[in-house]
Design a protein around this motif. Sequence first.
Motif, PDB file in Angstrom:
ATOM      1  N   ARG A  58       0.809  -1.219   0.000  1.00  0.00           N
ATOM      2  CA  ARG A  58       0.000   0.000   0.000  1.00  0.00           C
ATOM      3  C   ARG A  58       0.845   1.272   0.000  1.00  0.00           C
ATOM      4  O   ARG A  58       0.317   2.359   0.153  1.00  0.00           O
ATOM      5  N   ALA A  59       2.153   1.131  -0.141  1.00  0.00           N
ATOM      6  CA  ALA A  59       3.054   2.286  -0.281  1.00  0.00           C
ATOM      7  C   ALA A  59       2.872   3.292   0.842  1.00  0.00           C
ATOM      8  O   ALA A  59       2.166   4.277   0.712  1.00  0.00           O
TER       9      ALA A  59
ATOM     10  N   PRO B 198       8.010   4.721   0.833  1.00  0.00           N
ATOM     11  CA  PRO B 198       7.601   3.660  -0.082  1.00  0.00           C
ATOM     12  C   PRO B 198       8.442   2.401  -0.011  1.00  0.00           C
ATOM     13  O   PRO B 198       7.956   1.320  -0.299  1.00  0.00           O
TER      14      PRO B 198
ATOM     15  N   THR C 179       2.253  -3.943  -6.627  1.00  0.00           N
ATOM     16  CA  THR C 179       2.643  -2.586  -6.254  1.00  0.00           C
ATOM     17  C   THR C 179       1.841  -1.575  -7.078  1.00  0.00           C
ATOM     18  O   THR C 179       1.235  -1.919  -8.086  1.00  0.00           O
TER      19      THR C 179
ATOM     20  N   LYS D 221      -1.333   3.511  -3.738  1.00  0.00           N
ATOM     21  CA  LYS D 221      -0.734   4.478  -2.817  1.00  0.00           C
ATOM     22  C   LYS D 221      -1.784   4.962  -1.820  1.00  0.00           C
ATOM     23  O   LYS D 221      -2.461   5.956  -2.025  1.00  0.00           O
TER      24      LYS D 221
ATOM     25  N   THR E 103      -2.404   5.111   2.684  1.00  0.00           N
ATOM     26  CA  THR E 103      -1.788   4.901   3.995  1.00  0.00           C
ATOM     27  C   THR E 103      -2.834   4.713   5.092  1.00  0.00           C
ATOM     28  O   THR E 103      -2.475   4.520   6.243  1.00  0.00           O
TER      29      THR E 103
END
Length: 206
Positions: A140-141, A145, A186, A189, A191
């Motif tokens: 989930r970067a 990262p 990947t 993005k 958090t």
Amino acid sequence: MHGFPPVAPGLRIGLLGGSFNPPHAAHRAATLFAMKRLELDFVWWLVSPGNPLKDRSNLHDLSERAEAAARVADHPRIVVSCLESVIGTRYTVDTVTFLHRRCSQARFVWIMGADNLAQFHRWGRWRQIAGLVPIAAIDRASSNPASQGCRALAARAPHALARFRRPERDSRSLAEQNPPAWTFLTGLKLTMSSTRLRNPDGSWKS
């Protein structure tokens, strides 16, 4: 939510298990991301009665979490289910074993975040899980990262399963692979986490 989800031979179904305490937009985003990358027909959100590796003192009622998950999911191909409470399983290996026997003609993929991949070796009979169902881990970067993804891939389970890793570019065929088979996705993005959305007393932030 408290019955058995609809299933048919040949369907490609992702399984995203968790406490969903609370469910949030990152669960939905990761689900849609996996659905696209793995070319899944459906993703089942398996709302757990309780994670054996987590403190359950602040865990909200199962029905409350499932109803909240349904509001967050809001998608015709995301099925919110309390399956584990229906079939009486507590550990992922038992849930996956049940599905392997009951729905042998469906193609399941277990979906997890990189944080869970990093501690996968702590799950009960984790090698058996890997031998029953393909696994897709999603990075989930985080704000750094390189941190979460690198830690996850250096952990015990992915190291032990290294020879069964499939290239990310071949992820669309993961559901058709015979386990053990796993991939690391990947590009997502986000958090947000359930931990950040809980108050110290366990209540959910608005």
